[in-house]
Design a protein around this motif. Structure first.
Motif, short mmCIF file in Angstrom:
data_model
loop_
_atom_site.label_atom_id
_atom_site.label_comp_id
_atom_site.label_asym_id
_atom_site.label_seq_id
_atom_site.Cartn_x
_atom_site.Cartn_y
_atom_site.Cartn_z
N VAL A 136 22.06 -36.99 19.53
CA VAL A 136 20.94 -36.46 19.17
C VAL A 136 20.15 -35.32 19.72
N LEU A 137 20.50 -35.55 21.42
CA LEU A 137 19.83 -34.55 22.14
C LEU A 137 20.59 -33.22 21.97
N LEU A 138 21.75 -33.09 21.80
CA LEU A 138 22.26 -31.83 21.57
C LEU A 138 21.84 -31.37 20.17
N SER A 139 21.83 -32.27 19.30
CA SER A 139 21.24 -31.76 17.87
C SER A 139 20.02 -31.04 18.00
N VAL A 140 18.88 -31.73 18.60
CA VAL A 140 17.60 -31.44 18.81
C VAL A 140 17.63 -30.04 19.46
N ILE A 141 18.38 -29.77 20.47
CA ILE A 141 18.29 -28.53 21.28
C ILE A 141 18.80 -27.54 20.29
N LEU A 142 20.08 -27.94 19.58
CA LEU A 142 20.48 -26.88 18.77
C LEU A 142 19.52 -26.32 17.82
N VAL A 143 18.94 -27.41 17.05
CA VAL A 143 17.75 -27.14 16.15
C VAL A 143 16.88 -25.98 16.73
N ILE A 144 16.39 -26.24 18.09
CA ILE A 144 15.33 -25.56 18.42
C ILE A 144 15.84 -24.12 18.79
N TYR A 145 16.79 -24.15 19.52
CA TYR A 145 17.40 -22.98 20.20
C TYR A 145 18.79 -22.46 19.68
N GLY A 146 19.55 -23.27 18.81
CA GLY A 146 20.94 -22.67 18.79
C GLY A 146 21.23 -22.40 17.40
#
Length: 378
Positions: A136-146
């Motif tokens: 979930v955390l990786l998904s949120v980070i990728l949504v914002i930055y990646g």
């Protein structure tokens, strides 16, 4: 750059590109884990080696009519296509497609989270909930930055998974060749009900149709003849049947353990006994899962970001996107708690049953009628 420009500059025939999109859409964490293939095919013994042809042939039939109508009418936008194709019942079918899409947005990312968390548990010994939180955390980070990174890497991830699957199948068949022959000789086609096996294959085609038909239409620009549409369907059917049958065969050599496993392909990788292959396999499945989650997240953002409930209350477009994604991920985590087997055996199966009658068969039935009119007009 639009599809037309790409098709004009590419030396690859359009029918190959569209078949590749179908193949790439099909190959995801459900296929990479093996559980999807086992549940719909390998569990039916010898029959499971042949029923993939039934599933992909029916799906290919629907795709052929969709592509041919798209080609003749020069339509590659799915919404525009369905409005014209299903007129005067487009509102009814738009509702059906919306339901299928939203359910898929729950099931597919939920399966991605469940599969990755299970892999991280078996490979690194991480608690399932810790693995879930990491995804979930990786998904949120990728949504914002990646997002750009995920889009750029998606093709490479697909090729990587296909390469690893090919290695697993070839090494697995080599290692389990004796058991494959033994299990084949000790079983018969009557061990399982043929009608049940066929119905399982048809339901598989049903839930696959919810995303694959739309994706193929969206890249259909460039087809120049009826023969091109037919070539796309034949090539797509051939590639997907070959992949499914190969995974069924390799699982045949490691049953019943692989078939009873939550992660059949990972079990086979462990039996092959190459640690580097295990590591690469786990990394690629996790990365492919993240790519799938992000793809669905932004599909939802595009569909809902302009809704009044968001626009009238939130000024920042990024905040709206983040809220939509967090709602999706929360629901996906809930779905993931049901586990891989339940998502595939219950969620996907009932989505498949519904989609047979509101997506796949309507495309075939309406396609036959529409294309007859087109041929008469010509």
């Amino acid at each position: 750059m639009d599809n037309k420009s790409i098709n004009q500059k590419s030396s690859i025939p359009p029918y190959i590109g569209i078949a590749a999109v179908w193949f790439g859409t099909h190959v995801g964490p459900g296929i990479a884990s093996g559980k999807q293939v086992v549940s719909y095919y390998a569990e039916y013994g010898k029959l499971g080696m042949f029923t993939p042809l039934i599933a992909m042939a029916i799906l290919g039939w629907a795709i052929y009519y969709a592509l041919e109508y798209s080609r003749v009418n020069n339509i590659s936008n799915f919404k525009t296509f369905t409005n014209k194709f299903f007129h005067p019942y487009e509102k009814l079918f738009s509702t059906f497609f919306e339901i299928c899409f939203l359910v898929t947005c729950l099931l597919a990312p939920g399966l991605c989270i469940a599969t990755s968390a299970q892999l991280l548990n078996q490979f690194f010994g991480l608690n399932i909930w810790i693995g879930t939180i990491i995804m979930v955390l990786l998904s949120v980070i990728l949504v914002i930055y990646g997002v750009a990174l995920v889009k750029a890497a998606s093709t490479g991830l697909t090729i990587g998974i296909l390469t690893i699957l090919a290695i697993i199948v070839s090494l697995g068949i080599s290692k389990g060749s004796g058991d494959i022959a033994l299990n084949w000789n000790n079983s018969t086609f009557s061990d399982f009900g043929i009608l049940a096996a066929i119905w399982s294959a048809i339901s598989y085609a049903g839930f696959q149709s919810t995303g694959i038909i739309g994706n193929c239409i969206s890249v259909s620009e460039g087809l120049t003849s009826k023969k091109d549409s037919a070539k796309t369907a034949v090539l797509g059917v051939s590639l997907n049947v070959l992949m499914l049958a190969a995974i069924v065969v390799v699982n045949y050599g490691f049953q019943p353990e692989s078939i009873n496993s939550l992660l059949p392909n990972f079990y086979i990788v462990q039996q092959i006994g190459i640690p580097a292959l295990e590591t690469v396999y786990v990394l690629f499945v996790v990365m492919a899962s993240l790519s799938t989650i992000i793809t669905f997240a932004f599909s939802l953002v595009v569909r809902f970001k302009n809704k009044p409930v968001f626009v009238n209350n939130i000024r920042s477009e990024r905040s709206i996107s983040l809220i939509i994604v967090l709602i999706m991920l929360t629901l996906d985590v809930i779905v993931s708690t049901f586990g891989i087997a339940q998502i595939i055996n219950i969620g996907y199966r009932y989505l498949g049953y519904f989609s047979i009658f509101v997506v796949m068969f309507p495309f075939i039935v309406v396609g036959i009628k529409k294309n007859k009119k087109i041929n008469k007009a010509i």
